[in-house]
Design a protein around this motif. Sequence first.
Motif, short mmCIF file in Angstrom:
data_model
loop_
_atom_site.label_atom_id
_atom_site.label_comp_id
_atom_site.label_asym_id
_atom_site.label_seq_id
_atom_site.Cartn_x
_atom_site.Cartn_y
_atom_site.Cartn_z
N LYS A 1 -0.99 -1.40 10.50
CA LYS A 1 0.13 -2.03 9.80
C LYS A 1 1.21 -0.98 9.56
O LYS A 1 1.04 0.19 9.89
N ASN A 2 2.31 -1.41 8.98
CA ASN A 2 3.39 -0.47 8.69
C ASN A 2 3.28 0.03 7.26
O ASN A 2 2.68 -0.61 6.41
N GLY A 54 5.78 1.55 4.15
CA GLY A 54 7.18 1.72 3.77
C GLY A 54 7.33 2.69 2.61
O GLY A 54 6.50 2.74 1.72
N CYS A 55 8.39 3.47 2.64
CA CYS A 55 8.75 4.25 1.46
C CYS A 55 9.21 3.26 0.38
O CYS A 55 9.45 2.08 0.67
N ILE A 56 9.39 3.74 -0.81
CA ILE A 56 9.80 2.83 -1.87
C ILE A 56 11.17 2.23 -1.55
O ILE A 56 12.05 2.92 -1.05
N SER A 57 11.29 0.96 -1.80
CA SER A 57 12.51 0.15 -1.58
C SER A 57 12.89 0.04 -0.10
O SER A 57 13.99 -0.40 0.21
N CYS A 58 11.98 0.38 0.79
CA CYS A 58 12.32 0.25 2.21
C CYS A 58 11.92 -1.11 2.72
O CYS A 58 10.74 -1.43 2.82
N MET A 60 0.71 2.92 10.25
CA MET A 60 -0.62 3.30 9.79
C MET A 60 -1.53 3.31 11.01
O MET A 60 -1.89 2.27 11.55
N PRO A 117 -1.93 -9.54 1.20
CA PRO A 117 -2.05 -8.07 1.23
C PRO A 117 -2.07 -7.48 2.63
O PRO A 117 -1.58 -6.37 2.83
N GLU A 118 -2.59 -8.20 3.59
CA GLU A 118 -2.68 -7.63 4.94
C GLU A 118 -1.29 -7.36 5.53
O GLU A 118 -1.15 -6.60 6.48
N LYS A 119 -0.26 -7.95 4.96
CA LYS A 119 1.09 -7.73 5.48
C LYS A 119 1.91 -6.76 4.62
O LYS A 119 3.01 -6.37 5.00
N CYS A 120 1.40 -6.42 3.45
CA CYS A 120 2.19 -5.63 2.51
C CYS A 120 2.28 -4.17 2.96
O CYS A 120 1.28 -3.54 3.28
N THR A 121 3.50 -3.61 2.98
CA THR A 121 3.70 -2.22 3.41
C THR A 121 3.92 -1.28 2.22
O THR A 121 4.28 -0.13 2.41
N HIS A 122 3.73 -1.78 1.02
CA HIS A 122 3.83 -0.97 -0.19
C HIS A 122 5.25 -0.45 -0.44
O HIS A 122 5.44 0.63 -0.99
N CYS A 123 6.26 -1.21 -0.07
CA CYS A 123 7.62 -0.72 -0.33
C CYS A 123 8.05 -0.99 -1.78
O CYS A 123 9.00 -0.38 -2.27
N ARG A 124 7.39 -1.92 -2.42
CA ARG A 124 7.61 -2.20 -3.83
C ARG A 124 9.01 -2.72 -4.15
O ARG A 124 9.45 -2.69 -5.30
N ARG A 181 -2.10 -0.09 -4.90
CA ARG A 181 -2.58 0.65 -3.73
C ARG A 181 -4.11 0.68 -3.83
O ARG A 181 -4.68 1.41 -4.64
N TYR A 185 -6.02 3.48 1.72
CA TYR A 185 -5.06 3.99 2.68
C TYR A 185 -4.21 2.89 3.31
O TYR A 185 -2.99 2.98 3.38
N ASP A 186 -4.86 1.83 3.78
CA ASP A 186 -4.08 0.81 4.49
C ASP A 186 -4.15 -0.56 3.82
O ASP A 186 -3.96 -1.57 4.46
N LEU A 187 -4.41 -0.56 2.52
CA LEU A 187 -4.41 -1.86 1.83
C LEU A 187 -3.63 -1.77 0.52
O LEU A 187 -4.01 -1.05 -0.40
N SER A 188 -2.53 -2.50 0.48
CA SER A 188 -1.74 -2.61 -0.74
C SER A 188 -1.72 -4.08 -1.15
O SER A 188 -1.50 -4.95 -0.31
#
Lengths: 604, 159
Positions: free
Chosen positions: A275-276, A278-282, A289, B9-16, B41, B44-47
């Motif tokens: 998956k991808n 992202g940095c914060i707010s990106c 990954m 969650p499987e699509k979330c990239t943790h950009c917040r 978080r 590693y690859d799950l948000s």
Amino acid sequence: MYYRYKALIVDLDSKEFSVKELNKDLVRKTLGGCALGAALMYRLAPKTPDPLKENVVIMAPGALTGTPVPTASKTSFFTISPLTGGWLESVAGGSIGLELRSCGFEALVIKGKSEAPCIIRITDQNFSFEDSDWGSDALDAAEKLSKGGYSTACIGQAGENLVRFAGVECDGRQAGRGGLGAIFGSKNLKGIAIKSTGDIEPESPEVLERLVKKWYDALLQHSSYRDDTKYGSGEFLEWMNSERGTFPTKNWQLSVFENRKQIDPYYWAPKYSVKNNGCISCVKPCGKMFVIKEGKYSGTKIDGPEYETLYALGGNVFNGNIEALARANELCDRYGIDTISTGGTIAFAMELYERNIITKDDVGYELRFGDEDALLKTIEQIAIREGFGNLLAEGTARASEHLGAQRYAVHVKGMDPPAYDARGLKGMALAYATSPRGACHLRAGVYGIELTGKWWKYSDIDRYSTEKKGDMVATMEDLMSVYDTLGICKFSRHVYFAEGLPELVEAVTGIKYSVEELFAIGANANWMKKLINMRQGISKDSLPPRMFLDPIAEGPSKGARVTEEELSIMLKDYYRARGWSEEGEPSKEQINEVDDLTKEVFYG
Amino acid sequence: MGLIVVSHPEKCTHCRECELACSLHHEKKVNPKKSRIRVIRASYDLSVPSLCTHGYGCALECVDSCPMGAIEENNGFVGIDEELCDGCGACVDVCPFNAIRLFDGKAKKCDLCGGEPVCVSLCSQGALTFEEGKTVDKRVFNEIKKVVEERREDYVLQI
């Protein structure tokens, strides 16, 4: 009120924290990030013959970092580089800038040296030092430090060992370049952890909410969105080789990498990227990954590899095995060293090995191009400073002086260049030469303009010509400094350009600046960076011998090189565009302006 | 009625971006800790984005826990009456999604932004969707609850 006009000063000698009030006028005239950092460095950084002995580290989030402005995720660190001896800005995504701003600080200033390894922990207005162990890698250290919901910036073993190109891990991204990690190590600083519950208060929240949606739509609707996110920063790797022939390979002896099939994201992204990230707010996440599930390198997990790493640990060391490359990337992230300089230094050593300038007796093992085991071993040897790695840990420039092999050392001011062969991109050659932190693609970011011939206000740009390049590099350096001042990722510069920025600055900070005024802030920052370099005795803007002496050997750019005369013409144009003397020194008026701006950075 | 924000969650990239925008929308300030949605978080690859499911993935523990009767479920929408809320925090502790914040003396949670959730409109990866709560597979909610329970300490707002 958006700005709190405060800086947190950490004195590692006396183990004391103090809150200082920043000069309001200075903050409003520099906004944050790069420009504020340059001003604080200009005033606070010592003239230091040995950056590992006497130095300061400043951290400043971009002016828009901490808000939902799409891709405004960057936080900058500033110090005197142990690699170049001069100005260093090292920029990373991650959320530590947001946390610092939530605590109510525009900047964090770290002085002195701790007696023993320590952590700086900041929880809102509570500041503390904690003892730390040496020896854990950067990712493990980050995981441990982040417990309790902290954002972190920390080093691995390479920083502890003062490897001159050690970086700092920032929430899964890296402030990689120029040796910031070694400065942390020299201060016995393992890491910084920040958490806050404070509010960030944009001046016009309703306007900002509307603009966030507007720019979110613009980014997602842009034609580049799909491939930028699907393949990440390496998306043009094939084109850079087959269409432009400007992909530095084998320590810049070649410019097309014949074994590139596997390192092209079109090959590896579908196969290894789960998956991808992202940095914060990106809203345009480019981080991939990457997971290896079986085979020799099973268990490897990285966020990457980025384009520059595909060159540094791929083409430049003639490694076409993507799994070995990912493993090398992971080692660099864990030990905490810059992938670009790691690859550059090892590629340099590999060339010397193949030229018999160094031998198996010197290295302890065979160090040939394309030998993945040797690559991985050498990364470890550098990070722990063992054997021949101890010399390479000093960086390409110092190692080349020690070995008398400057002819094959590819660096500018000590900094190994990224993945754009400047012999076929004359503006990039100039940009490498003038970049205040040494060879860099992101101080001016002109490679895209030259590779495609057009961008923003530029059209019909001939990549082999020296014409217009001085002015273009100066202008683009200023624009890129504005991006670093605001904290906006340069991977979205083709959407915001310059014209999109003023409305965002106004909605967030309440300060109305025109495009021209923002450029002036960028220019001012670049004068200060230059003056800091001059103070450090670094004034010569030049290029490595290979760019002058060895024409590109094959491929679409075959025969291209930069002559000393061409560089001299471009430098002249560049200095003129900057209003500098023929020797590249800022004018009296500019120095006065900078002195005036930074006369009083703190009140009291 | 019955539409809720569903997390994938499987699509979330943790950009917040959702956290930042949610707090801006509701508070006119940016503060992820006050956001009605939090991205956890897990590895590693799950948000995992977590927010109120308006009763679809839970037993409405918040409604039962409230001594003031300030929380009500109505046609698949759970609302907090701030007039009645006395800020005791009982609901915060029992919510299996850690979806309730307590600050300024009141409990706050997702109100679906009046029918156009800002978080969904800014989720570039489709990790947040606006869907009928009753059509969502219960296992999706259970996975989120598991992660929330494991990482709750890191994500509780303490002001």
